[in-house]
Design a protein around this motif. Structure first.
Motif, mmCIF file in Angstrom:
data_model
loop_
_atom_site.group_PDB
_atom_site.id
_atom_site.type_symbol
_atom_site.label_atom_id
_atom_site.label_comp_id
_atom_site.label_asym_id
_atom_site.label_seq_id
_atom_site.Cartn_x
_atom_site.Cartn_y
_atom_site.Cartn_z
ATOM 1 N N UNK A 149 0.856 -1.186 0.000
ATOM 2 C CA UNK A 149 0.000 0.000 0.000
ATOM 3 C C UNK A 149 0.892 1.236 0.000
ATOM 4 N N UNK A 150 0.698 2.051 -0.999
ATOM 5 C CA UNK A 150 1.488 3.282 -1.120
ATOM 6 C C UNK A 150 0.695 4.455 -0.563
ATOM 7 N N UNK A 151 1.349 5.222 0.296
ATOM 8 C CA UNK A 151 0.702 6.448 0.776
ATOM 9 C C UNK A 151 1.080 7.545 -0.207
ATOM 10 N N UNK A 152 0.159 7.794 -1.121
ATOM 11 C CA UNK A 152 0.382 8.810 -2.147
ATOM 12 C C UNK A 152 -0.185 10.137 -1.647
ATOM 13 N N UNK A 153 -0.929 10.824 -2.477
ATOM 14 C CA UNK A 153 -1.471 12.132 -2.090
ATOM 15 C C UNK A 153 -2.493 12.541 -3.137
ATOM 16 N N UNK A 154 -3.372 13.466 -2.780
ATOM 17 C CA UNK A 154 -4.245 14.038 -3.814
ATOM 18 C C UNK A 154 -3.392 14.724 -4.879
ATOM 19 N N UNK A 164 6.753 21.177 -6.956
ATOM 20 C CA UNK A 164 6.882 20.389 -8.186
ATOM 21 C C UNK A 164 7.444 18.991 -7.914
ATOM 22 N N UNK A 165 8.536 18.921 -7.135
ATOM 23 C CA UNK A 165 9.168 17.611 -6.921
ATOM 24 C C UNK A 165 8.208 16.679 -6.182
ATOM 25 N N UNK A 166 7.460 17.225 -5.239
ATOM 26 C CA UNK A 166 6.476 16.419 -4.492
ATOM 27 C C UNK A 166 5.380 15.918 -5.435
ATOM 28 N N UNK A 167 4.835 16.829 -6.259
ATOM 29 C CA UNK A 167 3.764 16.448 -7.191
ATOM 30 C C UNK A 167 4.245 15.363 -8.149
ATOM 31 N N UNK A 168 5.474 15.536 -8.664
ATOM 32 C CA UNK A 168 6.027 14.535 -9.588
ATOM 33 C C UNK A 168 6.212 13.194 -8.878
ATOM 34 N N UNK A 169 6.709 13.252 -7.632
ATOM 35 C CA UNK A 169 6.961 11.991 -6.912
ATOM 36 C C UNK A 169 5.663 11.222 -6.697
ATOM 37 N N UNK A 170 4.586 11.943 -6.381
ATOM 38 C CA UNK A 170 3.318 11.254 -6.112
ATOM 39 C C UNK A 170 2.655 10.813 -7.424
ATOM 40 N N UNK A 171 2.808 11.615 -8.496
ATOM 41 C CA UNK A 171 2.291 11.178 -9.796
ATOM 42 C C UNK A 171 3.008 9.901 -10.222
#
Ligand code: NAD
Length: 257
Positions: A149-154, A164-171
């Motif tokens: 189970x990956x804890x991603x993000x909206x 940007x780096x956070x958004x890319x990592x979660x995408x």
């Protein structure tokens, strides 16, 4: 099939000394899982998490549950291999991996220092991949089913300016989840993710401690409030359980924030 099927299972939660990971570790122990609490440097907080997890497990009738602390940096491949080997060796196997460790870094996108960009990707995305790789290797070797189970993000779906780096990592985590899910579905390995919206944890200290900022953040949330760590943990426990036996490649969205 009866019940949640979690009693006696072994779980590893990364970055579990605080916030969402801490709540997940405690809930899994409460459900009767042996839990490995991975932490990077907060040994005291991890120890307190262990104490609460053991207490909650005992209160739920699972006084035989083992809770183990394991230091390790999610950006370090050798640490990841060591942590997974430690868990499989001590618990006799690993059934549930929760990739929770995460960091964020705020910069205008035209001005992100390369080392900070790399660090966010290394912890949030590369670390989640390497933990998954080591866990899947173990599961295939032992021909046992398992759950990641990956804890991603909206922000897997909704871009976040200045992050940007956070958004890319979660995408990227979205693709990681779905690709692994499809690749290993026929070997009994399920891979899912949760996408928390704004949740009250240390990562959000910038606004959780400031009433005016909190009101502003919550005004964007359809339910009108931030989520709690226990609400995130409940979703993870469901996805880890046999109740979700036919769910894979799924992103469970927990309110838009
Ligand atoms: P948090 O800061 O309390 O938790 C992050 C944890 O990761 C900490 O325990 C930290 O020590 C650990 N960590 C950081 N770098 C690490 C490393 N290199 N190796 C191992 N552990 C490391 O904040 P949180 O909100 O509980 O965050 C947990 C996860 O939830 C993160 O992946 C975050 O992106 C995600 N998330 C949080 C929110 C929110 O609003 N709080 C929303 C969406 C997603």
């Amino acid at each position: 099939m009866h019940g949640k099927g979690l009693v006696g299972k072994s779980a590893l939660v990364t970055g579990a000394s605080s916030g969402i990971g801490q709540a997940i570790a405690i809930r899994l122990a409460q459900e009767g899982c042996n839990v490995a609490i991975n932490y990077r440097k907060d040994g005291d907080e991890a120890g307190q998490t262990r104490a609460v997890a053991l207490q909650k497990a005992a209160e739920s009738g699972h006084s035989d549950v083992q809770v183990r602390l394991i230091q390790g940096d999610a950006a370090n491949e050798n640490d990841i291999i060591r942590v997974v080997n430690d868990v499989t060796g001590t618990f006799g196997g690993l059934d549930i991996l929760v990739n929770n460790a995460g960091i964020q870094s705020e910069h205008p996108s035209h001005d992100i220092p390369a080392d900070q960009f790399d660090r966010v990707i290394a912890v949030n995305l590369r670390g989640a991949y390497l933990y998954s790789r080591e866990t899947i290797k173990h599961l295939l070797e032992k021909a046992r089913p398992g759950v990641i189970i990956n804890v991603s993000s909206v922000h897997e779906m909704i871009p976040r300016p200045l992050y940007l780096s956070y958004s890319i990592s979660k995408a990227g985590m979205g693709s990681l989840t779905k690709t692994l899910a499809l690749e290993y579905a026929n070997r009994g390995i399920r891979v899912n993710a949760i996408a928390p919206g704004a949740t009250v944890t240390p990562i959000n200290e910038a606004w959780t401690g400031d009433q005016a900022k909190k009101v502003l953040v919550e005004s964007y949330i359809p339910m009108g409030r931030a989520g709690t760590v226990n609400e995130m943990a409940a979703a993870v426990v469901f996805l880890a359980s046999d109740e979700a036996a036919y769910i894979t490649a799924k992103l469970c969205s927990l309110m838009v924030g």
